[in-house]
Design an enzyme around this catalytic site. Structure first.
Site, PDB file in Angstrom:
ATOM      1  N   SER A   1       0.806  -1.217   0.000  1.00 56.08           N
ATOM      2  CA  SER A   1       0.000   0.000   0.000  1.00 56.08           C
ATOM      3  C   SER A   1       0.842   1.270   0.000  1.00 56.08           C
ATOM      4  CB  SER A   1      -0.936   0.017   1.208  1.00 56.08           C
ATOM      5  OG  SER A   1      -1.763  -1.120   1.206  1.00 56.08           O
ATOM      6  N   GLY A   2       2.129   1.158  -0.301  1.00 59.31           N
ATOM      7  CA  GLY A   2       2.898   2.375  -0.559  1.00 59.31           C
ATOM      8  C   GLY A   2       3.966   2.768   0.439  1.00 59.31           C
ATOM      9  N   LYS A   3       4.331   1.925   1.402  1.00 55.55           N
ATOM     10  CA  LYS A   3       5.370   2.308   2.364  1.00 55.55           C
ATOM     11  C   LYS A   3       6.727   2.490   1.683  1.00 55.55           C
ATOM     12  CE  LYS A   3       4.839  -1.303   4.934  1.00 55.55           C
ATOM     13  NZ  LYS A   3       3.763  -1.898   4.114  1.00 55.55           N
TER      14      LYS A   3
ATOM     15  N   ASP B   1       4.024  13.224  -5.205  1.00 59.14           N
ATOM     16  CA  ASP B   1       3.130  14.277  -4.712  1.00 59.14           C
ATOM     17  C   ASP B   1       2.657  14.018  -3.291  1.00 59.14           C
ATOM     18  OD1 ASP B   1       3.032  16.125  -6.939  1.00 59.14           O
ATOM     19  OD2 ASP B   1       2.068  14.503  -8.045  1.00 59.14           O
TER      20      ASP B   1
ATOM     21  N   SER C   1       5.537  -9.897  -6.926  1.00 55.89           N
ATOM     22  CA  SER C   1       6.967 -10.104  -7.196  1.00 55.89           C
ATOM     23  C   SER C   1       7.767  -8.983  -6.546  1.00 55.89           C
ATOM     24  CB  SER C   1       7.231 -10.193  -8.694  1.00 55.89           C
ATOM     25  OG  SER C   1       6.815  -9.012  -9.341  1.00 55.89           O
ATOM     26  N   ARG C   2       9.024  -9.282  -6.226  1.00 55.17           N
ATOM     27  CA  ARG C   2       9.793  -8.401  -5.336  1.00 55.17           C
ATOM     28  C   ARG C   2      11.220  -8.192  -5.805  1.00 55.17           C
ATOM     29  NH1 ARG C   2       7.110  -6.453  -0.418  1.00 55.17           N
ATOM     30  NH2 ARG C   2       5.076  -7.429  -0.576  1.00 55.17           N
TER      31      ARG C   2
ATOM     32  N   TYR D   1       2.428   8.974  -5.324  1.00 57.36           N
ATOM     33  CA  TYR D   1       3.896   8.885  -5.407  1.00 57.36           C
ATOM     34  C   TYR D   1       4.545  10.183  -4.902  1.00 57.36           C
ATOM     35  CZ  TYR D   1       2.835   4.606  -7.950  1.00 57.36           C
ATOM     36  OH  TYR D   1       2.361   3.372  -8.286  1.00 57.36           O
TER      37      TYR D   1
HETATM   38  P1  GDP Z   1       4.456  -1.411   0.572  1.00 61.06           P
HETATM   39  O1  GDP Z   1       4.280  -2.872   0.361  1.00 61.06           O
HETATM   40  O2  GDP Z   1       3.530  -0.843   1.593  1.00 61.06           O
HETATM   41  O3  GDP Z   1       5.869  -1.059   0.817  1.00 61.06           O
HETATM   42  O4  GDP Z   1       4.010  -0.724  -0.791  1.00 61.06           O
HETATM   43  P2  GDP Z   1       4.881  -0.262  -2.065  1.00 61.06           P
HETATM   44  O5  GDP Z   1       5.497   1.065  -1.835  1.00 61.06           O
HETATM   45  O6  GDP Z   1       5.774  -1.347  -2.496  1.00 61.06           O
HETATM   46  O7  GDP Z   1       3.726  -0.096  -3.117  1.00 61.06           O
HETATM   47  C1  GDP Z   1       2.850  -1.159  -3.426  1.00 61.06           C
HETATM   48  C2  GDP Z   1       2.193  -0.887  -4.743  1.00 61.06           C
HETATM   49  O8  GDP Z   1       1.436   0.334  -4.666  1.00 61.06           O
HETATM   50  C3  GDP Z   1       3.193  -0.696  -5.876  1.00 61.06           C
HETATM   51  O9  GDP Z   1       2.706  -1.344  -7.017  1.00 61.06           O
HETATM   52  C4  GDP Z   1       3.241   0.810  -6.060  1.00 61.06           C
HETATM   53  O10 GDP Z   1       3.569   1.163  -7.381  1.00 61.06           O
HETATM   54  C5  GDP Z   1       1.831   1.266  -5.658  1.00 61.06           C
HETATM   55  N1  GDP Z   1       1.826   2.624  -5.058  1.00 61.06           N
HETATM   56  C6  GDP Z   1       2.668   3.104  -4.116  1.00 61.06           C
HETATM   57  N2  GDP Z   1       2.401   4.408  -3.816  1.00 61.06           N
HETATM   58  C7  GDP Z   1       1.349   4.761  -4.597  1.00 61.06           C
HETATM   59  C8  GDP Z   1       0.602   5.993  -4.754  1.00 61.06           C
HETATM   60  O11 GDP Z   1       0.849   7.010  -4.117  1.00 61.06           O
HETATM   61  N3  GDP Z   1      -0.436   5.965  -5.642  1.00 61.06           N
HETATM   62  C9  GDP Z   1      -0.741   4.823  -6.366  1.00 61.06           C
HETATM   63  N4  GDP Z   1      -1.750   4.886  -7.214  1.00 61.06           N
HETATM   64  N5  GDP Z   1      -0.051   3.663  -6.254  1.00 61.06           N
HETATM   65  C10 GDP Z   1       0.976   3.627  -5.378  1.00 61.06           C
HETATM   66  P1  PGA Z   2       5.563  -4.880   2.364  1.00 54.60           P
HETATM   67  O1  PGA Z   2       6.593  -5.877   3.073  1.00 54.60           O
HETATM   68  O2  PGA Z   2       4.794  -4.314   3.482  1.00 54.60           O
HETATM   69  O3  PGA Z   2       6.465  -3.940   1.676  1.00 54.60           O
HETATM   70  O4  PGA Z   2       4.661  -5.600   1.428  1.00 54.60           O
HETATM   71  C1  PGA Z   2       6.605  -7.221   3.057  1.00 54.60           C
HETATM   72  C2  PGA Z   2       5.458  -7.842   3.813  1.00 54.60           C
HETATM   73  O5  PGA Z   2       4.825  -7.175   4.657  1.00 54.60           O
HETATM   74  O6  PGA Z   2       5.197  -9.013   3.564  1.00 54.60           O
HETATM   75 MN    MN Z   3       7.445  -2.363   1.054  1.00 54.83          MN
HETATM   76 MN    MN Z   4       5.403  -5.267   5.281  1.00 51.55          MN
END
Ligand code: GDP
Ligand code: PGA
Ligand code: MN
Ligand code: MN
Length: 611
Positions: free
Chosen positions: A266-268, A521, A393-394, A519
């Site tokens: 979700s964007g971390k 913004d 995928s990672r 992103y």
């Molecule tokens: P994490 O697992 O919480 O670390 O999330 P990620 O940063 O890896 O993002 C997960 C997915 O959400 C990826 O496919 C990103 O491209 C997408 N994503 C991240 N930030 C944004 C955002 O601000 N807007 C949108 N639409 N998609 C986003």
């Molecule tokens: P994510 O980290 O939050 O970036 O997806 C790996 C996980 O929580 O499994």
């Molecule tokens: Mn992540």
């Molecule tokens: Mn995680």
């Protein structure tokens, strides 16, 4: 069976408690060889893995790996927290008695390493010298060389880290056995997999996977689940699925630190790697501390809340990573970064990798391309439009490869926290940002975080579910106690961080486009939040928090349609009133929820009734 004592002597592993632990599990699993690894062994292990076909080359210093096709995400269903105290049972932690789980896992693992190597990975989940270092030491045992390569990137790994512990017995015992992946009944009634954290014994027993979150035991099982339990049992700290960033105003020299939780995928990671957006780059800089886990504590010397990232690397989602969305991530996986890609698409001729969103369309010449299951794209029927890369995928790269990593990212002191944000994928109701200045209301907001499910865990995409503070998959003890612990730790800080709920994912109900471009913004609402904390703006009060006025939000260099902006900066009171009913049911599940959380709920409900 090797002579364990001889192997450990030769490796220089002196900690007697570690030696006894290794000897015990060598006996149970029947390992044919034992190998103690340090980060310095990486190049050799990479060569061995290439020779064995466990990984493939993907350009200079880049490697490709595939996990079994039914083993591509964390399994929340099969993940259990076991203790000997039934009051540790919560709604989400799948609690089981440890007397039931320990023999079960030992049975599963018995004899599984016949003919195989048991790798011994001593690791530390903190920068050396951290005030929380005593909770950070662990030793993972695994039969999987690709897991070793990942651990070396995601944690500090080395024998020296474990030889001289202040309390030699105080390390996490983390045992991982891959199992016979094609015969584990993944997802069926006869599922053989178990991922167990025996939290009150600081022992992790994971059987039946080689995928990241199930198999890299330093990261999630120890760094989040075990650490959350330790932090609560000791009353010393919080461990959360949080990113952690610094924001510097180059004009004034001011620096803020913000941490916060969004559910997996979700964007971390993207937020932590963020470049300042068009129009603001001359003035602001974002630095990366962490993207998935933060440990938080109060430093008695100045009474402030501090945070640090226990990890050493990034395990990032590949999907949609490109020059526009996340150039920082691309740079962090460039040639010679010793990065590992997992379950992306791979070209066996050119050794290129690809994932959905890397480029607008997949490569037009499909020669040599294979999808994440290893099937040739050229063998696909014309109607098959399933993704080439797995949606989860990672890439795995070290923090040092991240171009915007903070200069002081390894400083054991940690950084003082100014803001705590919660967010997730919510397609309606949640505005771009709403700030909360009261501790109980902030904790209440975290506990009622609801988001759509993602592909990072097995399950259905698109279904709304509650995910308290984004910790639902990592909850180690009962939620009411968790809330109380939050109030205790953050409440002890002399300077309170500001809370906020953010949402980058609100959609137009008609055509489904994202109302906010997201992103880079996303820095704009965070700047507003810091200005609010510093009293430079006042915002607009609503029943669910303080929202920015349009004038307060710095939109320099940005082009967003007025109606989209209006929508992300407003509150749909009717939808919110409906939500309060769902929240009440959600909170009622939790035993021992502190009264101040209920009071916060009633305050918000009453404010919404008034309109
Ligand atoms: P994490 O697992 O919480 O670390 O999330 P990620 O940063 O890896 O993002 C997960 C997915 O959400 C990826 O496919 C990103 O491209 C997408 N994503 C991240 N930030 C944004 C955002 O601000 N807007 C949108 N639409 N998609 C986003
Ligand atoms: P994510 O980290 O939050 O970036 O997806 C790996 C996980 O929580 O499994
Ligand atoms: Mn992540
Ligand atoms: Mn995680």
């Amino acid at each position: 069976m090797p002579d364990v004592e001889d192997v450990l002597d030769a490796a220089g592993l002196r900690n007697e408690a570690v030696r006894a632990y290794v000897a015990h599990w060598a006996g149970v699993t029947g390992a044919e060889r034992i190998e103690v690894v340090s980060a310095a062994d990486d190049a050799r292990l990479v060569r061995e893995a290439l020779d064995a076909g466990e990984i493939e080359p993907a350009g200079e210093g880049r490697y490709y790996s595939r996990s079994y096709y039914k083993d591509t995400a964390r399994s929340e269903e099969r993940t259990v927290v076991a203790t000997s105290n039934p009051s540790d049972k919560g709604v989400y932690n799948n609690w089981r008695p440890s007397e039931e789980m320990k023999p079960l896992l030992e049975d599963k693992m018995r004899g599984q390493l016949a003919g195989k190597t048991m790798y011994v990975i001593p690791y530390l989940m903190s920068p050396p010298g951290s005030p929380l270092e005593k909770y950070a030491a662990g030793v993972e045992l695994t039969d999987n060389r690709t897991v070793v390569l990942h651990m070396i990137r995601m944690a500090r790994v080395g024998i020296d880290l474990i030889n001289e512990l202040a309390e030699p017995d105080h390390f996490v015992r983390a045992v991982h056995v891959t199992g016979d992946l094609p015969n584990l009944g993944q997802g069926t009634a006869d599922d053989q997999r178990w991922f167990v954290t025996v939290a009150d014994e600081r022992t992790i027993l994971h059987y039946g996977s080689s995928y990241g979150g199930n198999a890299l035991l330093g990261k999630i099982a120890h760094g989040l689940r075990q650490a959350a339990y330790d932090g609560w049992a000791s009353r010393d700290f919080l461990s959360e699925q949080f990113m952690l960033i610094g924001i510097t105003d180059k004009q004034t020299g001011k620096k803020w630190h913000v941490c916060g939780g969004f559910p997996s995928a979700s964007g971390k990671t993207n937020l932590a790697m963020m470049l300042a957006p068009e129009g603001l780059g001359d003035r602001y800089h974002v630095s990366f501390y962490g993207d998935d886990i933060a440990w938080l504590w109060v430093d008695p010397s100045d009474g402030r809340l501090y945070g640090m990232n226990p990890e050493f690397g990034v395990f990032g989602v590949a999907k949609d990573t490109n020059e526009r969305t996340n150039p920082t991530a691309l740079e962090s996986v460039a040639e010679r970064t010793e990065v590992l890609f997992t379950n992306v698409a791979y070209n066996t001729d050119t050794h290129e990798v690809w994932w959905e969103g890397k480029t607008p369309a997949p490569p037009s010449d499909v020669t040599g391309w294979h999808d994440w299951k290893g099937e040739k794209i050229s063998d696909r029927s014309a109607r098959d439009d399933s993704p080439w890369a797995h949606p989860n995928s990672r890439f795995t790269t070290t923090l040092a490869n991240v171009p915007n990593v903070a200069e002081d990212f390894e400083d054991p002191k940690g950084v003082p926290i100014d803001g705590i944000i919660f967010g997730g994928r919510t397609s309606d109701r949640e505005p771009l940002v709403r700030a909360i200045t009261d501790l109980a209301e902030g904790v209440y907001d975290g506990l009622t975080l609801g988001a759509e499910a993602t592909f990072a865990a097995e399950g259905v995409d698109g279904q709304l579910r509650y995910d308290p503070m984004s910790m639902r998959p990592f909850m180690a003890y009962a939620e009411g106690d968790y809330a109380e612990h939050w109030l205790r730790i953050v409440g002890a800080a002399t300077e309170q961080p500001i809370f906020a709920h953010v949402n980058w994912f609100q959609k137009d109900p008609d055509d489904g486009h994202f109302l906010w471009p997201g992103y880079r913004d996303n820095l704009r609402p965070l700047l507003w939040l810091m200005q609010l904390k510093d009293g430079e703006v006042t915002g607009r009060r609503t029943p669910v928090g303080i929202l920015p006025t349009e004038e307060e939000l710095d939109l320099t260099g940005m082009d967003v349609p007025q109606e989209d902006l209006d929508r992300v900066l407003s509150i749909d009171v009717d939808r919110w009133r409906q939500e309060m009913g769902f929240r009440e049911e959600h909170l009622q599940q939790f035993d021992r929820l502190p009264e101040s959380i209920w009071e916060a709920h009633r305050r918000v409900t009453a404010a919404l009734e008034e309109g």
